[in-house]
Design an enzyme around this catalytic site. Sequence first.
Site, PDB file in Angstrom:
ATOM      1  N   ARG A  18       4.744 -24.678 -37.502  1.00  0.00           N
ATOM      2  CA  ARG A  18       4.442 -24.813 -38.922  1.00  0.00           C
ATOM      3  C   ARG A  18       5.155 -26.001 -39.550  1.00  0.00           C
ATOM      4  O   ARG A  18       4.624 -26.670 -40.433  1.00  0.00           O
ATOM      5  CB  ARG A  18       4.815 -23.521 -39.657  1.00  0.00           C
ATOM      6  CG  ARG A  18       3.929 -22.341 -39.324  1.00  0.00           C
ATOM      7  CD  ARG A  18       4.469 -21.051 -39.880  1.00  0.00           C
ATOM      8  NE  ARG A  18       5.744 -20.670 -39.265  1.00  0.00           N
ATOM      9  CZ  ARG A  18       6.361 -19.509 -39.470  1.00  0.00           C
ATOM     10  NH1 ARG A  18       5.824 -18.619 -40.296  1.00  0.00           N
ATOM     11  NH2 ARG A  18       7.506 -19.239 -38.876  1.00  0.00           N
ATOM     12  N   VAL A  31      18.590 -21.521 -46.307  1.00  0.00           N
ATOM     13  CA  VAL A  31      19.932 -21.530 -45.707  1.00  0.00           C
ATOM     14  C   VAL A  31      20.305 -22.980 -45.424  1.00  0.00           C
ATOM     15  O   VAL A  31      19.726 -23.620 -44.537  1.00  0.00           O
ATOM     16  CB  VAL A  31      19.967 -20.704 -44.407  1.00  0.00           C
ATOM     17  CG1 VAL A  31      21.356 -20.756 -43.794  1.00  0.00           C
ATOM     18  CG2 VAL A  31      19.542 -19.262 -44.669  1.00  0.00           C
ATOM     19  N   ASP A  36      13.295 -18.701 -38.299  1.00  0.00           N
ATOM     20  CA  ASP A  36      11.894 -18.537 -37.905  1.00  0.00           C
ATOM     21  C   ASP A  36      11.834 -17.653 -36.665  1.00  0.00           C
ATOM     22  O   ASP A  36      12.621 -17.810 -35.736  1.00  0.00           O
ATOM     23  CB  ASP A  36      11.241 -19.883 -37.596  1.00  0.00           C
ATOM     24  CG  ASP A  36      10.957 -20.667 -38.866  1.00  0.00           C
ATOM     25  OD1 ASP A  36      11.039 -20.057 -39.939  1.00  0.00           O
ATOM     26  OD2 ASP A  36      10.664 -21.862 -38.769  1.00  0.00           O
ATOM     27  N   ALA A  79     -11.965   6.960 -23.805  1.00  0.00           N
ATOM     28  CA  ALA A  79     -12.722   5.811 -23.332  1.00  0.00           C
ATOM     29  C   ALA A  79     -12.117   4.534 -23.916  1.00  0.00           C
ATOM     30  O   ALA A  79     -11.154   4.560 -24.680  1.00  0.00           O
ATOM     31  CB  ALA A  79     -14.185   5.950 -23.728  1.00  0.00           C
ATOM     32  N   ASN A 133     -18.942   3.147 -11.943  1.00  0.00           N
ATOM     33  CA  ASN A 133     -18.389   4.020 -10.914  1.00  0.00           C
ATOM     34  C   ASN A 133     -18.621   5.491 -11.241  1.00  0.00           C
ATOM     35  O   ASN A 133     -18.968   6.279 -10.365  1.00  0.00           O
ATOM     36  CB  ASN A 133     -16.889   3.763 -10.755  1.00  0.00           C
ATOM     37  CG  ASN A 133     -16.588   2.438 -10.087  1.00  0.00           C
ATOM     38  OD1 ASN A 133     -16.781   2.283  -8.898  1.00  0.00           O
ATOM     39  ND2 ASN A 133     -16.134   1.469 -10.868  1.00  0.00           N
ATOM     40  N   HIS A 146      -9.286  -6.458 -20.500  1.00  0.00           N
ATOM     41  CA  HIS A 146      -8.109  -6.054 -19.737  1.00  0.00           C
ATOM     42  C   HIS A 146      -6.835  -6.512 -20.442  1.00  0.00           C
ATOM     43  O   HIS A 146      -6.804  -7.559 -21.080  1.00  0.00           O
ATOM     44  CB  HIS A 146      -8.140  -6.664 -18.329  1.00  0.00           C
ATOM     45  CG  HIS A 146      -9.241  -6.110 -17.474  1.00  0.00           C
ATOM     46  ND1 HIS A 146      -9.789  -6.799 -16.420  1.00  0.00           N
ATOM     47  CD2 HIS A 146      -9.896  -4.929 -17.540  1.00  0.00           C
ATOM     48  CE1 HIS A 146     -10.727  -6.058 -15.854  1.00  0.00           C
ATOM     49  NE2 HIS A 146     -10.815  -4.922 -16.527  1.00  0.00           N
ATOM     50  N   LEU A 198      -7.764 -23.377  -6.961  1.00  0.00           N
ATOM     51  CA  LEU A 198      -8.267 -22.714  -5.751  1.00  0.00           C
ATOM     52  C   LEU A 198      -9.208 -23.640  -4.989  1.00  0.00           C
ATOM     53  O   LEU A 198      -9.162 -23.718  -3.749  1.00  0.00           O
ATOM     54  CB  LEU A 198      -8.982 -21.417  -6.137  1.00  0.00           C
ATOM     55  CG  LEU A 198      -8.084 -20.264  -6.583  1.00  0.00           C
ATOM     56  CD1 LEU A 198      -8.886 -19.214  -7.353  1.00  0.00           C
ATOM     57  CD2 LEU A 198      -7.406 -19.619  -5.378  1.00  0.00           C
ATOM     58  N   PHE A 242     -13.386 -21.430  -1.193  1.00  0.00           N
ATOM     59  CA  PHE A 242     -14.784 -21.636  -1.571  1.00  0.00           C
ATOM     60  C   PHE A 242     -14.971 -21.102  -2.994  1.00  0.00           C
ATOM     61  O   PHE A 242     -14.906 -19.893  -3.225  1.00  0.00           O
ATOM     62  CB  PHE A 242     -15.714 -20.915  -0.595  1.00  0.00           C
ATOM     63  CG  PHE A 242     -15.651 -21.447   0.809  1.00  0.00           C
ATOM     64  CD1 PHE A 242     -16.482 -22.476   1.218  1.00  0.00           C
ATOM     65  CD2 PHE A 242     -14.744 -20.925   1.715  1.00  0.00           C
ATOM     66  CE1 PHE A 242     -16.409 -22.973   2.517  1.00  0.00           C
ATOM     67  CE2 PHE A 242     -14.667 -21.409   3.006  1.00  0.00           C
ATOM     68  CZ  PHE A 242     -15.495 -22.450   3.422  1.00  0.00           C
ATOM     69  N   PRO A 247     -17.428 -21.087  -6.361  1.00  0.00           N
ATOM     70  CA  PRO A 247     -18.751 -21.439  -6.902  1.00  0.00           C
ATOM     71  C   PRO A 247     -18.613 -22.145  -8.247  1.00  0.00           C
ATOM     72  O   PRO A 247     -17.529 -22.211  -8.838  1.00  0.00           O
ATOM     73  CB  PRO A 247     -19.434 -20.076  -7.057  1.00  0.00           C
ATOM     74  CG  PRO A 247     -18.313 -19.109  -7.229  1.00  0.00           C
ATOM     75  CD  PRO A 247     -17.168 -19.641  -6.421  1.00  0.00           C
TER      76      PRO A 247
END
Length: 1112
Positions: free
Chosen positions: A66, A111, A216, A262, A346, A771, A790, A796, A798
Amino acid sequence: MSAKAISEQTGKEFLYKHICTSAAVQNRFRYANVTSETDWDRLTQDHPWLLTERLVVKPDQLIKCRGKLGLVGVNLDLVGVQEWLKPRLMSETTVAKAKGILKNFLIEPFVAHTQEEEFYICIYATREGDHVLFHHEGGVDVGDVDAKAQRLLVGVDDKLSEDSVKEQLFMHVPEDKKEVLVSFVVGLFNLYEDLYFTYLEINPLVVNQDGVFVLDMAAKIDATADYICKAKWGDVEFPPPFGREAYPEEAYIADLDAKSGASLKLTILNPLGRIWTMVAGGGASVVYSDTICDLGGVDELANYGEYSGAPSEQQTYDYAKTILSLMTREKHHEGKVLIIGGSIANFTNVAATFKGIVRAIKDYQGPLKENGVTIFVRRGGPNYQEGLRVMGEVGKTTGIPIYVFGTETHMTAIVGMALGHQPIPNQPPVAAHTANFLLNSSTNSTTPASTRTASFSEPRAANDATLAKKPKAGIPAAASHYPWLWPVKEEFTGDCYVKATMLFSRNTKAIMWGMQTRAVQGMLDFDYVCSRDEPSVAAIVYPFTGDHKQKFYWGHKEILIPVYKNMADAMKKHPEVDVLISFASLRSAFDSTMETMQYSQIHTIAIIAEGIPEAQTRKLIKRADENGITIIGPATVGGIKPGCFKIGNTGGMLDNILASNLYRPGSVAYVSRSGGMSNELNNIISHATDGVYEGVAIGGDRYPGSTFMDHVLRYQDTPGVKMIVMLGEIGGTEEYKVCQGIKEGRITKPVVCWCIGTCATMFSSEVQFGHAGACANQAFETAVAKNQALRDAGAFVPKSFDELGDVIRTVYDELVANGTIVPAQEVPPPTVPMDYSWARELGLIRKPASFMTSICDERGQELIYAGMPITEVFKEEIGLGGVLGLLWFQRRLPRYACQFIEMCLMVTADHGPAVSGAHNTIVCARAGKDLISSLTSGLLTIGDRFGGALDAAAKQFSKAFDSGMLPMEFVNKMKKDGKLIMGIGHRVKSINNPDMRVQILKDFVKGHFPATPMLDYALDVEKITTSKKPNLILNVDGFIGVAFVDLLRMCGGFTRDEADEFVEIGALNGIFVLGRSMGFIGHYLDQKRLKQGLYRHPWDDISYVLPEHMSM
């Protein structure tokens, strides 16, 4: 999510309230909050120091840096603060890529201090422990503290000592400030631990001759620890990231989520966007967002969210209607699309959740059509075919374009269709029905050659593992009677345990913590279809019942599995068990898991619960590492080893087990965070290769019990695994360890990787995905950075998740071509019968019901009385009489009828202790019997002579009236037949001493009933009987009986036959039974309250009439 940012004001409030230190912490609770609605006069009354001190003002909206952005007003008086705020309060500003409104400011005392009095401190959590960063130079220009600061790691369960702080952090701190700082830092760390912080930064921390000043502060706390810290936290408000408004709909869904087992999440990104999502599953929701952004839809993506964990129909309805309400408020010139997607579930009943969505679509069909909404659906899992059918049907009936696809379609293919990048198929292939596993598989005993490996046959566990050389000290010795039945967890070398490569075999036995009968049966069905010799579940631990046996199915026959109240008994009686599957709740999972790890026979623990505080998870990880135990989870569905063992609900129902060839091993092993996406991987891998060798979902928390690298190394060292698939995600750094393993040659098998969450870098503000660990705190934690790392390491990778299956197929085909994988002949699995309850759910069978009911239905989300939901019962205020009308007569009765019923209940409630029913109740109560027994004793006296005259009176008077007999003829006939007229006569009351109960009812009936022919007839009869004897009046029983006949016949709600039937079956006596029960209960409570002893009838009230002595 777990780690949530709190406002600076909240963080300081926690610190001022709860820090324990000898350092003088100044300016405690001296802060004032300012918004556009602030009353300055009131503010200065509450905080008089605002008028006398120099001040600092700054926005409190989770904005970093800030000071550098010019968003801090320093050394101002109150007027200066107000002037400083004028151009800024409620103004729009841009911070990095985020554009937002400045609307919440914090004022504090200024201060005055020097640069030498500024310090920097930060504490943050990692898997290994908590890092304390300290730098002797704080403030705006502190720079790269990661490179400059002194660092101290406090291990899990360790304490921060003053000596370690001095030695490792305070090398450049002036001597005169060390003691104060040491006390403050140790106190701050203890506060950080006690209040479950995950991040706490103070910059600058000012220390001068007056004490310590926290200028802060930025902080995050573990929101899952709310049940532990509620007393100290209070009600915490978590502000949204800067640039994103807090919508009431988000708060509504968060409240639903908090009240549900849930998971329900909603983040509104762009309320004017045309692309809306309703995705099932935390991992799947990220994949769909990635694909939308990859296809150029980032600017039109309206929301992120997910529903998972088997929400009920009502919860899904509430979630869906919230999204539909939001997306139909503003029109878009191109129309809008709704993507209802998900991976293969599942355990969630897809049809049940879709019913809630269908209800919402029907409710919003008008606005949906007005906004030109097109809906695309893709889902798999239990009963998904029925779910897709009803979704397709609602499209036809409402006229809304709805396209539905199942597991035959790639998970994210509907995104390309929705965004116009690929055509919509006219007729997608029809997937097999959920019930198809009932069919005899011998009709198709072979499959194409590429669907089986030659190396799938595993040696028995004893040939693959090495026994531990000695048990760990202080841990109960595990039974070693059957070492050949399970893979041994570790090899003991020196002072540490090395975890085993193989977690599961065909002989693995598990204990289930929690009464999860569906999960247990699913495991047993999997065992059976895999041709295991014995069930994998040896016992269940459930502390809330006593020891007993629970019935399950093993193929066609029934078996019993023991249930134990405590873990010790289960372990003692089942020494062959080496796996624990814990369905304990988030509150009890920690304690039960720690208890389990005392037993050295346990090698693997799967923790299903989501929402365990991170500090507790780290303690579990530490203990597990010490004991050589592999933890899968928390927040996971588990894992599966085809042909051997599956954890709980992993892999879904048997139709998916068979469709994905999970009943026998393939050549590909995978590891994923997401449970739902692990099932999608089962599907992808089974279509692209010869199938899965083993798969594990490590869980979505920030600190999973085992990591990607743990499992990738296991797969590397497992001969049956020929290639590895890893599905990573945004957040954390575990994927980099796999990169390192590939580069260093430790991992030599082909690894196909993809990290989900690539969309995060395209959003202007931070988004917490489904998650808990799916949030990047640093650039290197983004999915984009990980995928590139990776790729650079040799994995490999994609271009997108859409291409993941193609890359897996390409690598697999190369391994087949070079002979690494030799496809083998398929062997059909045995058939397993379907459970009756599931077959009925699918509509495959029918069975005549044992009972029929037409008055009440408790099966849905809301109790229903004769078609009227319980909420409507109270909303309409129909009262007790109205409820009785619904349950007894299946009618919504007129208001006057409900009032009459309630009056009848009141006047029949009691008639003193002398009557036979009350007398019996009192005698029973004084004999020490319970309420139910005493009440029953009284009720059993009700009959024609006591209280049961309502039905008899109604029948007698109705018969006479309907036959056309005159009142005098009726009286004469009853006299001639020698019968009493029911409802006529009273022991005490007479024509000269009328029964006020009858008078009250008569006044009401005459004033409210539309007609009273039966009552008038009875009153004419009364005139005749009282002329003979004054106490032969129409008594209360008789009055209620004849008045009820008038009510049933004249209110307009019943046919004549229906009215007569209710009289005939005894409905009217029910009024007396219900009313008088109140009085009987009153007498019972009265006797207990008065502490009356056993009743004995006095001799002088008994006439003893014995046979006289007979003599000749």
